[in-house]
Design an enzyme around this catalytic site. Structure first.
Site, PDB file in Angstrom:
ATOM      1  N   SER A   7       0.854  -1.190   0.000  1.00 53.97           N
ATOM      2  CA  SER A   7       0.000   0.000   0.000  1.00 53.97           C
ATOM      3  C   SER A   7       0.882   1.230   0.000  1.00 53.97           C
ATOM      4  O   SER A   7       1.676   1.437   0.922  1.00 53.97           O
ATOM      5  CB  SER A   7      -0.892   0.017   1.247  1.00 53.97           C
ATOM      6  N   HIS A  32      -1.536  -1.633  -3.916  1.00 54.68           N
ATOM      7  CA  HIS A  32      -2.791  -1.288  -3.241  1.00 54.68           C
ATOM      8  C   HIS A  32      -2.894   0.231  -3.102  1.00 54.68           C
ATOM      9  O   HIS A  32      -1.977   0.879  -2.591  1.00 54.68           O
ATOM     10  CB  HIS A  32      -2.789  -1.963  -1.869  1.00 54.68           C
ATOM     11  N   HIS A  65      -8.798   0.567  -3.367  1.00 54.13           N
ATOM     12  CA  HIS A  65      -9.644   0.342  -2.192  1.00 54.13           C
ATOM     13  C   HIS A  65     -10.369   1.648  -1.907  1.00 54.13           C
ATOM     14  O   HIS A  65      -9.773   2.596  -1.398  1.00 54.13           O
ATOM     15  CB  HIS A  65      -8.728  -0.092  -1.021  1.00 54.13           C
ATOM     16  N   MET A  67     -12.413   3.912   0.048  1.00 49.63           N
ATOM     17  CA  MET A  67     -12.965   4.216   1.374  1.00 49.63           C
ATOM     18  C   MET A  67     -13.686   5.547   1.235  1.00 49.63           C
ATOM     19  O   MET A  67     -13.257   6.581   1.771  1.00 49.63           O
ATOM     20  CB  MET A  67     -11.835   4.278   2.410  1.00 49.63           C
ATOM     21  N   MET A 136     -11.028  -5.590   6.554  1.00 46.36           N
ATOM     22  CA  MET A 136     -10.196  -4.613   7.263  1.00 46.36           C
ATOM     23  C   MET A 136      -9.832  -5.175   8.635  1.00 46.36           C
ATOM     24  O   MET A 136     -10.714  -5.644   9.365  1.00 46.36           O
ATOM     25  CB  MET A 136     -10.967  -3.299   7.468  1.00 46.36           C
TER      26      MET A 136
HETATM   27  C1  DX5 Z   1      -6.040   1.773   6.045  1.00 47.88           C
HETATM   28  C2  DX5 Z   1      -5.746   1.315   4.650  1.00 47.88           C
HETATM   29  C3  DX5 Z   1      -4.638   0.356   4.559  1.00 47.88           C
HETATM   30  C4  DX5 Z   1      -3.322   0.890   5.035  1.00 47.88           C
HETATM   31  C5  DX5 Z   1      -2.553  -0.241   5.605  1.00 47.88           C
HETATM   32  O1  DX5 Z   1      -7.229   2.483   6.072  1.00 47.88           O
HETATM   33  O2  DX5 Z   1      -6.875   0.712   4.040  1.00 47.88           O
HETATM   34  O3  DX5 Z   1      -4.503  -0.171   3.244  1.00 47.88           O
HETATM   35  O4  DX5 Z   1      -2.547   1.457   4.018  1.00 47.88           O
HETATM   36  O5  DX5 Z   1      -1.430   0.291   6.197  1.00 47.88           O
HETATM   37  P1  DX5 Z   1      -0.639  -0.549   7.277  1.00 47.88           P
HETATM   38  O6  DX5 Z   1      -0.105  -1.755   6.574  1.00 47.88           O
HETATM   39  O7  DX5 Z   1       0.427   0.404   7.718  1.00 47.88           O
HETATM   40  O8  DX5 Z   1      -1.617  -0.893   8.358  1.00 47.88           O
HETATM   41 ZN    ZN Z   2      -6.490  -0.360   2.043  1.00 47.77          ZN
END
Ligand code: DX5
Ligand code: ZN
Length: 222
Positions: A7, A32, A65, A67, A136
């Site tokens: 990500s 991601h 993704h 959100m 999540m």
């Molecule tokens: C959080 C995101 C994740 C985030 C994960 O809202 O959806 O994709 O980037 O980051 P880490 O791996 O640092 O938890």
């Molecule tokens: Zn994410």
């Protein structure tokens, strides 16, 4: 084989090209992209123009993704920008079936994402339409949060449900995954593992991803 999806949320946004090249060297197959609207989640990140620029910079699969509230309204822009996988949150969309079909008809792989407190039962009637489910394992909005331990049981329960009803649907797990817990996440049933801070807050992102790959690939062959 399990795929790790780096990500870029924790990468240096002034040099995303370098971030992508580092994980390409470590064998990443997808990237991601965390799209946040400051409404569904309390943070703002990137939109379609950045995704379109990344599309020109890499041939890796782009995993968007969303959100965001009212994702149906924005899916066409992410399709046009070149996203290969698009997930929308069940909590953000009263008409999931319509949105999922819009994604598939637009040529991308559709997924539904669930917050930690959302039960997997909400997936029951949308499963036939999905390519993947994103669980999540932190409350969405920020990178670098600790993994919610009870999520391991949720991954296992989702795996059981899928084996019974749609084994070809992949499980993507997102949030708080680090070298020390990736093995447990894979053992619980993850097919795609998202990792942000564990890769990009590391001094050497390529080495960080290679180390995580080692753990997950070893589990895949034993
Ligand atoms: C959080 C995101 C994740 C985030 C994960 O809202 O959806 O994709 O980037 O980051 P880490 O791996 O640092 O938890
Ligand atoms: Zn994410």
């Amino acid at each position: 084989m399990v795929a790790i999806a780096p990500s870029i949320l924790s990468a240096d946004f002034s040099n995303l090209q370098a971030a992508i090249e580092a994980v390409e060297r470590a064998g990443a197959r997808l990237i991601h992209l965390d799209i946040m609207d400051g409404h569904f989640v309390p943070n703002l990140t990137i939109g379609p123009p950045v995704v379109a620029s990344l599309r020109k910079a890499t041939r890796l699969l782009l995993d968007a993704h969303l959100m965001i509230s009212d994702p149906y309204r924005y899916v066409p822009a992410f399709l046009k920008a070149g996203a290969n996988m698009i997930s929308v949150h069940a909590e953000a969309d009263a008409h999931l079936n319509r949105t999922v079909n819009l994604i598939r008809d637009g040529g991308a792989r559709p997924g539904v994402a669930l917050n930690p407190a959302t039960p997997i039962q909400v997936l029951y009637d949308i499963l036939p339409e999905l390519d993947f489910v994103l669980l999540m394992t932190v409350n969405p909005g920020f990178g670098g949060q600790p993994f919610i331990g009870s999520s391991l049981d949720k991954i296992r329960r989702l795996k059981t449900l899928l084996l019974d009803r749609r084994p070809e649907v992949q499980i993507e797990v997102d949030g708080g995954i680090v070298l020390g817990n990736i093995g447990k996440v894979v053992e619980a049933g993850a097919d795609i593992v998202v990792a942000g801070s564990a890769i990009f807050d590391h001094g050497n992102p390529q080495a960080a991803l290679e180390a995580m790959n080692q753990v997950s690939w070893k589990l895949a062959v034993t």
